[in-house]
Design a protein around this motif. Structure first.
Motif, PDB file in Angstrom:
ATOM      1  N   GLY A   1      15.246  13.539 -10.313  1.00 12.18           N
ATOM      2  CA  GLY A   1      15.249  14.922  -9.833  1.00 12.18           C
ATOM      3  C   GLY A   1      14.729  15.921 -10.823  1.00 12.18           C
TER       4      GLY A   1
ATOM      5  N   ARG B   1      10.826  16.914   1.137  1.00  9.64           N
ATOM      6  CA  ARG B   1      11.542  15.919   0.323  1.00  9.64           C
ATOM      7  C   ARG B   1      11.790  16.385  -1.093  1.00  9.64           C
ATOM      8  NH1 ARG B   1       6.778  11.430  -0.525  1.00  9.64           N
ATOM      9  NH2 ARG B   1       5.034  12.885  -0.530  1.00  9.64           N
TER      10      ARG B   1
ATOM     11  N   GLU C   1      11.719  15.226  -6.303  1.00  5.72           N
ATOM     12  CA  GLU C   1      12.358  14.068  -6.907  1.00  5.72           C
ATOM     13  C   GLU C   1      12.186  12.874  -5.968  1.00  5.72           C
ATOM     14  OE1 GLU C   1      16.674  13.900  -6.827  1.00  5.72           O
ATOM     15  OE2 GLU C   1      16.662  15.868  -5.858  1.00  5.72           O
TER      16      GLU C   1
ATOM     17  N   ILE D   1      12.918   9.784  -3.536  1.00  2.29           N
ATOM     18  CA  ILE D   1      13.801   9.610  -2.395  1.00  2.29           C
ATOM     19  C   ILE D   1      13.960   8.149  -2.074  1.00  2.29           C
ATOM     20  CG2 ILE D   1      13.272  11.861  -1.387  1.00  2.29           C
ATOM     21  CD1 ILE D   1      11.384  10.426   0.523  1.00  2.29           C
TER      22      ILE D   1
ATOM     23  N   ASN E   1      18.495  11.750  -1.453  1.00  6.34           N
ATOM     24  CA  ASN E   1      18.216  11.994  -2.859  1.00  6.34           C
ATOM     25  C   ASN E   1      19.478  12.568  -3.486  1.00  6.34           C
ATOM     26  OD1 ASN E   1      18.281  14.617  -1.994  1.00  6.34           O
ATOM     27  ND2 ASN E   1      16.102  15.038  -2.368  1.00  6.34           N
TER      28      ASN E   1
END
Length: 1542
Positions: free
Chosen positions: A175, A621, A624, A626, A673
């Protein structure tokens, strides 16, 4: 550690080494993090020569404590510090492009996870400077900048690059997004630094901890990552192209190459590397952004060549070729270059007198044929390539294809090119290697091909009845979570249906195989899960049936467990050049974005065992990484269950197992995530868990078609509704056998296949089945039976058309028969002709409407002096073939030459390794006089025209000739010339080349005489076609008269039987089999052969029992008489009759008869031969039709001698029943020259006695005989005349006695003594020389000497006459010759001759030179010594050794001395000089008498007295001891007086 096969040849491959390098990288980063020498930012890094400026989002300025700046998104290092980069890599601009200090380079390394860009906060830079144009700009793209993405020279740099990618990717997953910040150009005047706030310090500390964690994760990931699986060999995206330019122009070759690591490109000219430094200004080589170029300036003719660009990296090498042709304007060509050999033409062109040739002629010789092999064997294919014209400066490109796909060298395939022969070797053949192999030879834009099929059968199964191994294992879809493995089913199931397949995997770098599925799967695709991300794997498949498991398939290519996008990023290269401007994007960070639902979810594959889902990542998304959760539910319900509860899916594909077969399911996917789990995607349609792909139906309409004598073409119709067909398997079976064999082991595409390896003449049926991933279809219906025979086709064109005769209005043509008859006999020919006016040909016209059978034809109604061209077409059952090429123009005019025309139809027959038969027909035009004969010429095919030589010196009358003396394996050509009274005519056309060799399977005509006496010639052929015929000829003329011969032909055998062999049948009989490759043979019957055959025929008509031996008689051991004969062969029905004096006698007491049919022995035995048995004996044999007899006449002296011998043998047998002599008494001389009497006895026992006698007097023997080895001996030592006499030895015991005598008198004694003398003479040693005081002695030793041995001496080849000075004699065993007082006349060679009564034995010594001188010198020395010894002083005698005397007595000693001259005499007493006095008187009188006198001795006179005698030759001392004693009474009185006085 074991290496995978495809990496063993890379020396750099070492997992431990790479781990060590990665560990050092991590350590370096940790040290630099602790030293706080790095500044972390959320953007990119910029390099300058002196310093770097960075402004954070909080506008805090701070100074750099180090020359390196780190970021989570990208890192930088210069060439001197060699810092590692985890996001991208950049070199110091001063070393790369020599940019100005102000130039900056930024590379966007953020792999965006969202379409919306983030923007960073503004830096404290004025808007004017922000908008200020920079020196250049660069587009933002994913990948590395070109000047750092070239060849990676060391393994260390490749590890750094891989580590950079992994670190960056993991940062996305945690992330920590990467954004691009704007770095403005700053000056030293505007530098501004601010102290860090508490918030900034805490943030930097957190970032350091995060980076440390990232490095540790990177290290762990790299241990799992097999970098080599991400590498791939170079390949040309754009190949260089050929150019044709004018002289003095420039030319530039371009090419583009892809590969990982980036390949290094080298340029070659005619396979020689181009050295730019050696030719300054001539060549310019550049490499930018994957684009490579070679520029050649001011081209001239020396630049005409083939240029090659070779790209190479650690995974392999590939080359691309291009040609350069430099032209001159017309009229400027330097003609000298064309003849000097220095001028070379471009590929695809050749030089002719008129300029450039259109193309090369490429032909194949010694071609590889259809090949058969088994798995694991080595198969080699080869072909000789002939290229015309042969231009040495240009080499052909050799390419090999399998089923139309170019083959590249590998571990399994090796290619060789020797300059003449191309070869391809399959080192370890597998069924994947089966297919149509094509050799393509490329010369410029022109190429030729040759193809043949290679069949690879299954290896023998380890378990009987196990199926064959699967083949063609491939990895179709590789992801982080699974890999789909596919394969093809084998053709051989081992006799039991295949139950399924096991899939095995092995991690690259290890040798441990793991089975991926517990139960066999039937579908030929399977998703393998449980892989470790980043690692590389290879796979194999095994088939299983009721009998067991097959051998494993060939392993697949290695594949890495990575997403395709990750693999593409590692292999990506920039393709756009710099534009001169840097473009920087800025965006706001977006934190905590929950991903949206995936899109486009669908089921891409469904089987009974699994379902494969595929979807696209969501649009929303964040930045970061997923992951995904897959959910399922039974169709029609909303009971959703999560499939992957423990491990989230990282790839947008997933295989779902553990589904109930036949049920319907729906599926959906969620994203997640760090911010949370997103909404689910739309559910799929209801999917039934079953195979979507059905097993195909059986093909139809199977039709076999004849092809060659060992192959059949099989065609079929594709099965209806067939989906995803892999191919077809074809099987064949001999009609009636019930046994099916696969014709191919690799499924073939299409609906036509040539089945090779069949037996000629057999009938076969065929069947086919289709294959797809779901399985194999049922077999098709069996085809109609077809017999394997060559297909019939029209013949090829005749050739070599020539004119045999020409008159005013007609011409006779001749030609050669077609090289290919089309599988059947040529039935005729059709001739066409056309007029040629002023070189312009007219319209073709038919010369004959009905086919002609001869290869000569007269064309009528031609125009005189008109020029004509002709063509001929051959015809057979298949039709009329292609006409020949037009002949050369011939003029129709009257021939007036006196010599004959050329013979025609010259052919070769009966070709063997050292001979052949040449046949021809007489010329059509005979000249002005009749033909009187023919001359045959020959030469080797490759020899020049002046090498023709005549085979015969005198003209031949026949139109055939057997030519011998050929060399095996050599190719020859022949021609024939006719001659008449005017001379020798024009030669015939040259025959086609013929190689002198005896082909395998060649058979000869055999002559056979059967049991009825019929004589026949027999010929057999196993190469016949359906239309082949046997043609018999006599003297090479077809036999048309059947009054002499009966010809019978059945199948491949033909027999010509003579009705009544006689002189009219003498000649050469030959047999030719038509429609074959020259099968023929002949047999010559001359007068001698005719007589032999007639005699053999008579024997067969009137057979006799052949006898190995005639009737004979012999005496057996007991005196029995045996009559016998032996036949060579007797059947079980053979009988014998025994006749005596014309009367038959029968088996009884007197006659014992026997017939042994196995050995052919016939015998009769009689116990005793009496007077009435004198007469004639006959044995008569009868064996079927055959009979024979043999007689023996026993009359008169012959009978008497046989009778006496029988009586003697009978007595001998009785004698041998007791002790008896086997060998009579005899003698032998031992090595010691003694005589041994010996005899050999038999039938001895312990009680048997042996007695020896001489002249009837018993010889007493001390030792008892032990009869060892059955030999008795008597040894006589030193045998001489006294031992002459008659010796007898007697054996006796209770069974009887036997005696043997030996006469050793007169002649017998002389013979024995001669042998004794011979042995003595042979024992003589070599002559030796010995010097004595008298002279020189020559001597030799013998073992034993007897008077009968005559000894003679020879001096210089003259017999020596013995005198007082030269004597000979024998002393013991020494034979000597004494030469007294030797003189120089005694020098020379001396020979001792020993005569044994028959032979003279000689021993020689050379007494001359140094040997004589040494001997004489020693003789003189010994002589002087003898004189001295004779004349020296000495005591002759008289003195005792000891004298004992009473005191008071007188002592008188005397002795005699001698010496010449008279010696001096002196005395010693107790070793001291002693002289005469009153008490002792010493006298020496007359020179020899010495006396010693003491009138009254006392005890004082006791002692040792010595007389010393001395002269010039020597001295001698003689001792005497004198002991004086006192009587007993006087001694006592003296003792008393002594005591009294005391």
């Amino acid at each position: 550690m074991s290496l995978p096969f495809y990496q063993r040849h890379h020396e750099h491959y070492d997992r431990a080494y790479r781990h060590k390098a990665l560990q050092s990288t991590v350590s370096q980063y940790q040290k630099e993090a602790k030293s706080k020498s790095a500044v972390y930012a959320q953007g990119s890094t910029a390099y300058t020569r002196g310093s770097a400026a960075y402004r954070h989002a909080s506008a805090a300025d701070f100074s750099l404590e180090s020359s390196a700046a780190y970021s989570h998104g990208s890192s930088a290092y210069d060439l001197e510090s060699a810092a590692y980069s985890y996001g991208s890599t950049a070199y110091d601009h001063s070393a790369a492009h020599r940019l100005k200090n102000s130039n900056l380079m930024i590379e966007d390394q953020s792999y965006r996870m969202s379409p919306k860009a983030k923007r960073a906060k503004q830096n404290f830079v004025s808007e004017d400077k922000e908008n200020e144009a920079l020196d250049y700009s660069v587009p933002i793209f994913t990948g590395r900048e070109v000047n750092i993405s070239g060849i990676t020279d060391t393994e260390e740099e490749r590890i750094k690059e891989s580590a950079a990618y992994v670190a960056k990717r993991n940062l996305f997953a945690t992330g920590e997004g990467v954004s691009v910040s704007k770095v403005a150009k700053s000056t030293s005047e505007e530098e501004h630094h601010e102290k860090k706030s508490r918030k900034v310090a805490i943030q930097e500390s957190a970032e350091r901890v995060a980076l440390k964690k990232t490095l540790e994760e990177t290290q762990a990931f790299h241990k799992k990552l097999n970098q080599d699986s991400l590498l791939h060999a170079p390949e040309f995206v754009i190949e260089p192209r050929s150019h044709t330019i004018w002289e003095k122009q420039n030319v530039k070759f371009h090419c583009s190459v892809a590969g990982w690591p980036e390949p290094r490109v080298t340029w070659y000219k005619n396979n020689v590397p181009i050295n730019v430094q050696a030719h300054p200004g001539k060549y310019i080589i550049e490499s930018r952004y994957g684009l490579h170029s070679l520029e050649i300036s001011t081209c001239d003719f020396d630049d005409i060549a083939q240029y090659r660009a070779s790209a190479m990296n650690v995974k392999g090498e590939i080359s691309a070729f291009a040609s350069l042709v430099v032209k001159r304007y017309k009229g400027e060509t330097d003609a000298s270059l064309l003849h000097s050999g220095t001028f070379s033409m471009p590929l695809g062109l050749g030089v002719t007198p008129h300029g450039y040739a259109s193309r090369f002629e490429i032909s194949f010789v010694d071609k590889f044929d259809v090949s058969f092999g088994r798995e694991g064997e080595t198969i080699s294919l080869g072909c000789t390539v002939v290229i015309n014209p042969d231009i040495k400066r240009f080499k052909p490109e050799i390419q090999w294809y399998r089923n139309g796909v170019l083959i590249t060298p590998s571990k399994w395939v090796q290619m060789q090119w020797s300059g003449e022969r191309a070869a391809l070797t399959l080192n370890h053949a597998n069924k994947e290697d089966e297919g149509l192999y094509t050799l393509r030879v490329v010369m410029g834009d022109y190429y030729e091909e040759y193809s043949a099929y290679v069949f690879v059968r299954d290896a023998d199964a380890e378990i009987p009845g196990a199926p064959g191994a699967p083949l063609d294992v491939k990895c179709l879809d590789a992801n982080k979570d699974y890999v789909i493995v596919s394969w093809k089913q084998p053709a051989v199931d081992g006799g039991n249906p295949i139950l399924g397949y096991f899939i095995d995997r092995c991690e690259v770098g290890t040798t441990h195989w793991t089975q991926c599925n517990e139960s066999p799967v039937k579908f030929a695709r399977f998703p393998v899960t449980g892989l470790i991300e980043g690692r590389s794997y290879i796979f194999r498949v095994r088939a299983v049936n009721k009998a067991g498991v097959s051998l494993p398939s060939r392993v697949s290519e290695p594949v890495a467990a990575l997403d395709p996008s990750d693999r593409a990023r590692l292999r990506s290269h920039p393709s756009a050049p710099w534009t001169g401007q840097i473009i920087v994007t800025e965006e706001e960070p977006a934190e905590g974005v929950v991903p949206g639902p995936p899109t486009d979810l669908q089921v891409i594959e469904a089987t009974k065992n699994y379902v494969v889902l595929s979807w696209k990542p969501p649009g929303q998304r964040g930045h970061e990484g997923i992951m995904y959760f897959v959910e399922k539910c039974v169709a029609g319900t909303e009971d959703w269950q999560r499939v992957n509860t423990e491990i989230p899916v990282k790839s947008p594909r997933f295989a779902v197992f553990d589904l109930a077969e036949g049920k319907s399911y729906c599926f959906r996917v969620r994203c997640c995530n760090s911010a949370g789990i997103g909404e689910p995607s739309e559910a799929t349609e209801a999917t039934v868990v079953d195979d979507k792909l059905d097993v195909p139906k059986a093909p139809g309409r199977i039709m076999p078609i004849r092809n060659t004598d060992t192959s059949v073409v099989v065609t079929w119709a594709e099965p209806p509704d067939a989906k995803e067909l892999v191919g077809y398997y074809i099987e064949s079976s001999v009609v009636g056998s019930g046994h099916w064999e696969p014709c191919n082991n690799n499924p073939v595409k299409g609906t036509r296949f040539i089945c090779h390896g069949l037996v000629n003449g057999e009938k076969y049926i065929f069947r086919v089945r289709a294959v797809n991933a779901a399985g194999l279809s049922e077999f098709s219906e069996d085809s109609e039976p077809i017999q394997v025979e060559a297909a019939i086709a029209a013949p090829s064109p005749p050739y070599d058309i020539t004119v045999l005769e020409s008159v005013r209005d007609s011409m006779v043509l001749g030609w050669k028969q077609p090289k290919v008859t089309g599988g059947t006999e040529v039935t005729g020919y059709y001739v066409n002709y056309r007029e040629v006016l002023d070189g312009v040909p007219g319209k073709w016209m038919e010369a004959n409407i009905k086919a002609i059978s001869e290869r000569a034809y007269r064309i009528q109604n031609l125009k005189e002096n008109m020029v004509y061209q002709f063509q001929v077409a051959a015809a057979n059952l298949a039709g009329v073939g292609t006409p020949s090429q037009p002949s050369q123009p011939f003029k129709c005019e009257e021939w007036t030459i006196a010599v004959p025309g050329p013979p025609h139809d010259v052919t070769c027959s009966e070709v063997r390794q050292d001979s052949l038969v040449l046949l021809w027909k007489e010329p059509v035009y005979t000249g002005r006089s009749p033909i009187v004969g023919y001359y045959v010429d020959m030469k080797e095919t490759e020899a020049k025209e002046d090498c023709w030589k005549s085979v015969n010196e005198k003209p031949l009358q026949n139109k055939y000739l057997k030519i011998g003396g050929l060399k095996q394996g050599v190719s020859y050509v022949f021609r024939v010339r006719a001659t008449n009274q005017a001379g020798v005519g024009k030669p015939s056309d040259v025959t086609s080349p013929v190689v002198a060799e005896t082909r395998p399977g060649t058979k000869e005509v055999e002559v056979v005489v059967d049991d009825n006496g019929a004589i026949s010639l027999n010929f057999e052929c196993d190469q016949m076609s359906p239309n082949s015929k046997f043609v018999w000829s006599k003297n090479y003329e077809p036999i048309e008269d059947d009054t002499r011969l009966n010809i019978d032909t059945k199948g491949g055998k033909s027999k010509a039987t003579f009705k009544d062999l006689g002189e009219d049948d003498l000649g050469i009989y030959s047999c030719v089999v038509t429609d074959t490759d020259g099968v023929s043979s002949s047999y010559t019957i001359d007068e001698e052969e005719m007589k032999r055959l007639l005699a053999l025929s008579h024997e067969h008509k009137f057979p006799t029992v052949p006898l190995a031996s005639e009737l004979a008689v012999e005496i057996l051991e007991k005196g029995e008489v045996r009559f016998w004969l032996q036949a060579e062969k007797l059947s079980g029905n053979a009988k014998a009759n025994f006749i005596f004096n014309d009367k038959e006698i029968f088996n009884g007491e007197k006659y014992k008869m026997k017939v042994d049919q196995k050995t052919g022995l016939v015998e009769m035995i009689m116990d005793k031969l009496e007077e009435k048995d004198e007469g004639t004996y006959t044995f008569q044999l009868q064996d079927g039709k055959a009979a024979n007899q043999s007689s023996l006449v026993l009359i008169g002296d012959v009978f008497k001698k046989l009778q006496d011998e029988a009586d003697f043998q009978r007595k001998e047998w009785h004698r041998k029943q007791g002790p008896h002599f086997v060998d009579k008494l005899g003698w032998e001389v031992t090595d010691d020259c003694n005589v041994m009497l010996k005899c050999k006895v038999a039938n001895i026992k312990k009680e048997t006695h042996i007695l020896w006698y001489k002249d009837d007097r018993e010889i007493m023997v001390d030792e008892e005989h032990d009869f060892k080895d059955g030999v008795c001996t008597l040894l006589i030592s030193e045998f001489s005349k006294k031992d002459a006499g008659t010796y007898e030895v007697i054996l006796k015991d209770d069974r009887g006695k036997d005696s043997s005598q030996l006469n050793l008198k007169d002649t017998a004694f002389a013979d024995l003594m001669n042998e004794v003398c011979r042995r003595i003479a042979l024992s003589a040693t070599d002559l030796k020389i010995q010097s004595t005081a008298e002279g020189i002695r020559l001597y030799s030793y013998v073992t034993h000497y007897v008077d009968d041995l005559r000894v003679g001496w020879v001096h210089n080849d003259t017999q020596i006459k013995f005198t007082d000075r030269v004597k000979t004699g024998v002393t013991g065993e020494q034979i000597w010759l004494q030469i007294s007082e030797p003189t120089p006349q005694d020098k020379g060679k001396y020979t001792m001759e020993l005569f044994d009564g028959e032979t003279v034995h000689k021993k020689t010594v050379d007494l001359s030179g140094q040997a004589f001188d040494d001997a004489v010198a020693e003789f003189q020395s010994l002589k002087q010594a003898l004189i001295a010894e004779k004349n020296r002083a000495r005591v002759v005698g008289g003195l005792p050794d000891v004298v004992t005397i009473q005191e008071g007595k007188a002592l008188n000693l005397s002795c005699t001395v001698w010496g010449d001259p008279t010696p001096e005499v002196s005395w010693l007493k107790n070793e001291k000089s002693f002289v005469s006095d009153a008490n002792c008187i010493l006298k020496f009188e007359s020179g020899k008498n010495v006396s010693f006198t003491i009138s009254s001795v006392s005890t004082l006179d006791s002692g040792k007295y010595s007389i010393v005698v001395k002269n010039k030759y020597g001295t001698e001392i003689s001792d005497v001891t004198v002991s004086v004693y006192i009587p007993e009474e006087e001694r006592r009185s003296e003792e008393e007086d002594t005591k009294t006085k005391a």
